[in-house]
Design a protein around this motif. Structure first.
Motif, short mmCIF file in Angstrom:
data_model
loop_
_atom_site.label_atom_id
_atom_site.label_comp_id
_atom_site.label_asym_id
_atom_site.label_seq_id
_atom_site.Cartn_x
_atom_site.Cartn_y
_atom_site.Cartn_z
N SER A 1 0.83 -1.20 0.00
CA SER A 1 0.00 0.00 0.00
C SER A 1 0.87 1.25 0.00
CB SER A 1 -0.91 0.00 1.24
OG SER A 1 -1.67 1.18 1.30
N ASN B 1 2.06 1.91 -3.33
CA ASN B 1 1.00 2.48 -4.16
C ASN B 1 0.95 4.00 -4.04
OD1 ASN B 1 0.09 0.12 -5.29
ND2 ASN B 1 -1.42 -0.27 -3.67
N PHE C 1 -10.63 8.04 -3.12
CA PHE C 1 -10.03 7.07 -2.20
C PHE C 1 -10.20 7.45 -0.73
CE2 PHE C 1 -6.29 5.03 -0.14
CZ PHE C 1 -6.57 3.72 -0.49
N ILE D 1 -5.01 -7.43 -2.37
CA ILE D 1 -5.54 -6.28 -3.12
C ILE D 1 -4.44 -5.26 -3.37
CG2 ILE D 1 -7.20 -4.37 -3.09
CD1 ILE D 1 -8.99 -6.12 -1.31
N HIS D 2 -3.69 -4.95 -2.32
CA HIS D 2 -2.60 -3.97 -2.46
C HIS D 2 -1.54 -4.47 -3.43
CE1 HIS D 2 -4.30 -1.36 0.44
NE2 HIS D 2 -4.03 -2.08 1.50
N CYS E 1 -2.83 -3.86 -6.94
CA CYS E 1 -2.76 -2.43 -7.24
C CYS E 1 -1.32 -1.95 -7.34
CB CYS E 1 -3.51 -1.64 -6.17
SG CYS E 1 -5.29 -1.94 -6.16
N ASN F 1 0.31 -0.03 -10.41
CA ASN F 1 0.90 1.30 -10.23
C ASN F 1 2.33 1.36 -10.77
OD1 ASN F 1 1.06 3.96 -9.43
ND2 ASN F 1 1.11 3.54 -7.26
N THR G 1 -4.62 4.11 -9.92
CA THR G 1 -4.43 3.07 -8.91
C THR G 1 -5.35 3.28 -7.72
OG1 THR G 1 -2.12 2.84 -9.58
CG2 THR G 1 -2.75 1.90 -7.46
N HIS G 2 -5.50 4.53 -7.27
CA HIS G 2 -6.40 4.83 -6.15
C HIS G 2 -7.84 4.41 -6.47
CE1 HIS G 2 -3.69 6.49 -3.40
NE2 HIS G 2 -3.72 7.76 -3.73
N ASN H 1 -8.08 0.59 -6.50
CA ASN H 1 -7.94 0.13 -5.12
C ASN H 1 -9.25 0.31 -4.36
OD1 ASN H 1 -6.91 -0.69 -2.67
ND2 ASN H 1 -5.15 0.67 -2.72
N HIS I 1 -11.56 -2.89 -2.91
CA HIS I 1 -11.72 -2.98 -1.45
C HIS I 1 -13.18 -2.93 -1.03
CE1 HIS I 1 -7.42 -2.41 -0.17
NE2 HIS I 1 -7.88 -3.13 0.81
#
Length: 411
Positions: free
Chosen positions: A226, A229, A341, A363-364, A367, A371, A394-395, A398, A402
Motif C-alpha cells: 500500500s 502504491n 479514495f 488487493i494492495h 494495485c 501502479n 491506482t487509487h 484500489n 476494497h
C-alpha cells in the motif's frame, strides 16, 4: 466523537508539522534540496513498514478484542514490544548496509547515502513507538495517543528548523532533526503503557508472539505494498528524472494529501470499534459504521478538493515559491484519485479488524503491480504528470476492489 477529535488532533499535528517543515525546506533549499530530503524520507518510510512489522496494528486488534482479559493483554503487549525491538534492529542494519547502493546505484545521488544511514538509526526506536501507539489505540486512550504524536512532531519540527535555519546545516540538518527527537521520545514512550506490560515469561509468550507475528506479517505485506502504491511515484521520478522534479511533485502530493487528514483520524477509531463489534458478532452495527463514515468522509474530502482546485496556485506561491508552480497541474489530477479514495481510508482497517488480514495484502499487491507498470510506462513519456495519472488510476481501482470485498465479507 471525542475519540475522533483526539485522533484528528494527532494526525492534524503530524500533517501540520510535515507541511511546515516542507515549506521551510522548499524556501531555503529550493526544489532540488526538497527533492533530496523527500527521497531520504520516502526510503525511511518504506523501511519503517518492515521495522515495525505490523506489530502496532496487531496490538490494536488484540487489545481491543481482549479488553477485559488483563493477563492476555499483558502477554500480547509485552511480547509485541520484544518483537518490535528485534524487527526494528534488523531493519536498521539492513538499510545502513544498503545505503550506498540505494543512493549511488539506484538514484545516482551520492549525497543521499549519509542521509539514508542516519535514518537507519531510527528504526529500533520507531518500532517501539509504533507498538506503544497500537496499544493505546486498542485501549482507545486517544488522549495519550494524541499526546505522544504531538510531542514527537513538535520536537521534530522545532529541531529540524533550528538546524536548517539557525545552523545552516541544509538537508542533513533536516534529517538529523527527525532522527534525534524520535530516538528520545520513543525510548521514553513505553512509560505510557507501563500498567499493561509484564516481564519474564510475558516478554516471550509463545502464543502471543505467534499471533502478533502472523497478523503483523500480513499487515506489513499489505502496508508495504500500500505504501508503494502511494510513494512509488516519487521513487520512480527520482529514478527516471532528477531531485528537482521530485521536489516539485512533493508539493503536489503534500497538498493532495490534506484530503486524507480527517479520514485518517476517523480510521484510528473505526479500527478498534470494528474489532470490538466483530468480537460480539454484531455485523449489522459494523455495516452501519462503514456506510455512515464513508458518506461523511466523502463530503468533507470533496469540499477540501474544491478549495484546492480554486486556490491551488495561490497556495503554492504563498507557502512555497513560484518555482513550484509546475506542481499545480499534477495536483489537479491527484485530487481526483484522493477524493475517491479518501472515504475508504476512514474505514481502511475493516478487513484486518474482522480477522481477514490476508485479503488487503492481495488487493494492495494487485494495485501495486498496476501502479508500478503505469509509472514505468507514463513517467518517461509525461514526466511528473505521468506519475500523477498513475497514482490516480491506482487509487480508483484500489477503492473499487476494497469496497466490493468488504461488502461481501459482511454479508
Amino acid at each position: 466523537m471525542i475519540d475522533v477529535q483526539w485522533a484528528f488532533i494527532s494526525i492534524a499535528t503530524a500533517s501540520l508539522a510535515h507541511f511546515i517543515l516542507r515549506i521551510v525546506l522548499g524556501r531555503e533549499l529550493g526544489p532540488e534540496g526538497l527533492g533530496v530530503y523527500t527521497l531520504a524520507f520516502t526510503i525511511y518510510l518504506l523501511g519503517m513498514q518492515f521495522a515495525a512489522f505490523g506489530i502496532g496494528s496487531a496490538l490494536t486488534k488484540y487489545v481491543a478484542e481482549f479488553l477485559e482479559d488483563k493477563v492476555a493483554i499483558r502477554n500480547y503487549v509485552s511480547s509485541g514490544m520484544t518483537s518490535s525491538i528485534i524487527t526494528g534492529g534488523l531493519m536498521g542494519v539492513v538499510l545502513f548496509l544498503l545505503a550506498p547502493y540505494i543512493a549511488i546505484s539506484f538514484f545516482h545521488v551520492p549525497e543521499l547515502e549519509p542521509l539514508v544511514q542516519l535514518t537507519a538509526l531510527r528504526y529500533p526506536f520507531i518500532a517501539i513507538q509504533k507498538a506503544v501507539l497500537g496499544t493505546l489505540n486498542g485501549f482507545r486512550r486517544m488522549h495519550l495517543y494524541a499526546l505522544l504524536n504531538i510531542i514527537q512532531n513538535v520536537t521534530v519540527v522545532a529541531v529540524s528548523i533550528a538546524l536548517v535555519l539557525l545552523f545552516e546545516m541544509g538537508v542533513i540538518g533536516a534529517v538529523i532533526g527527525f532522527v534525534g527527537p524520535t530516538i528520545l521520545v520513543s525510548a521514553l514512550c513505553p512509560i505510557l503503557i507501563r500498567d499493561c506490560m509484564g516481564f519474564g515469561a510475558s516478554l516471550w509468550n509463545t502464543a502471543a508472539l505467534r499471533a502478533t507475528t502472523i497478523f503483523g506479517f500480513y499487515v506489513v505485506l499489505g502496508n508495504s505494498v500500500s505504501f508503494l502504491n502511494t510513494q512509488i511515484d516519487s521513487i520512480m521520478i527520482g529514478y527516471y528524472l532528477s531531485p528537482i522534479e521530485v521536489g516539485i511533485y512533493a508539493v503536489a502530493v503534500l497538498l493532495a494529501q490534506t484530503l486524507t487528514l480527517i479520514p485518517g483520524a476517523v480510521q484510528r477509531v473505526t479500527a478498534p470499534a470494528t474489532a470490538t463489534l466483530y468480537g460480539k458478532g454484531d455485523i449489522g452495527a459494523i455495516r452501519k459504521i462503514i456506510y455512515s463514515t464513508m458518506k461523511k468522509a466523502f463530503l468533507v474530502s470533496a469540499a477540501i478538493a474544491l478549495v484546492l482546485v480554486i486556490f491551488g496556485q495561490f497556495f503554492i506561491s504563498l507557502f512555497f515559491t513560484p518555482e513550484f508552480l509546475p506542481a499545480y497541474v499534477p495536483l489537479l489530477v491527484l485530487l481526483i484519485g484522493h477524493t475517491i479514495f479518501a472515504p475508504f481510508m476512514a474505514i481502511g482497517s475493516t478487513l484486518a479488524s474482522i480477522g481477514k488480514v490476508n485479503i488487503p495484502f492481495r488487493i494492495h499487491f494487485i494495485c501495486g503491480v498496476l501502479n508500478i507498470a503505469l509509472n514505468i510506462l507514463l513517467i518517461p513519456l509525461f514526466g511528473i504528470m505521468g506519475a500523477a495519472v498513475s497514482t490516480t488510476i491506482t487509487h480508483i481501482v484500489n477503492f473499487v476492489i476494497h469496497i466490493t470485498v468488504i461488502k461481501r465479507a459482511l454479508i
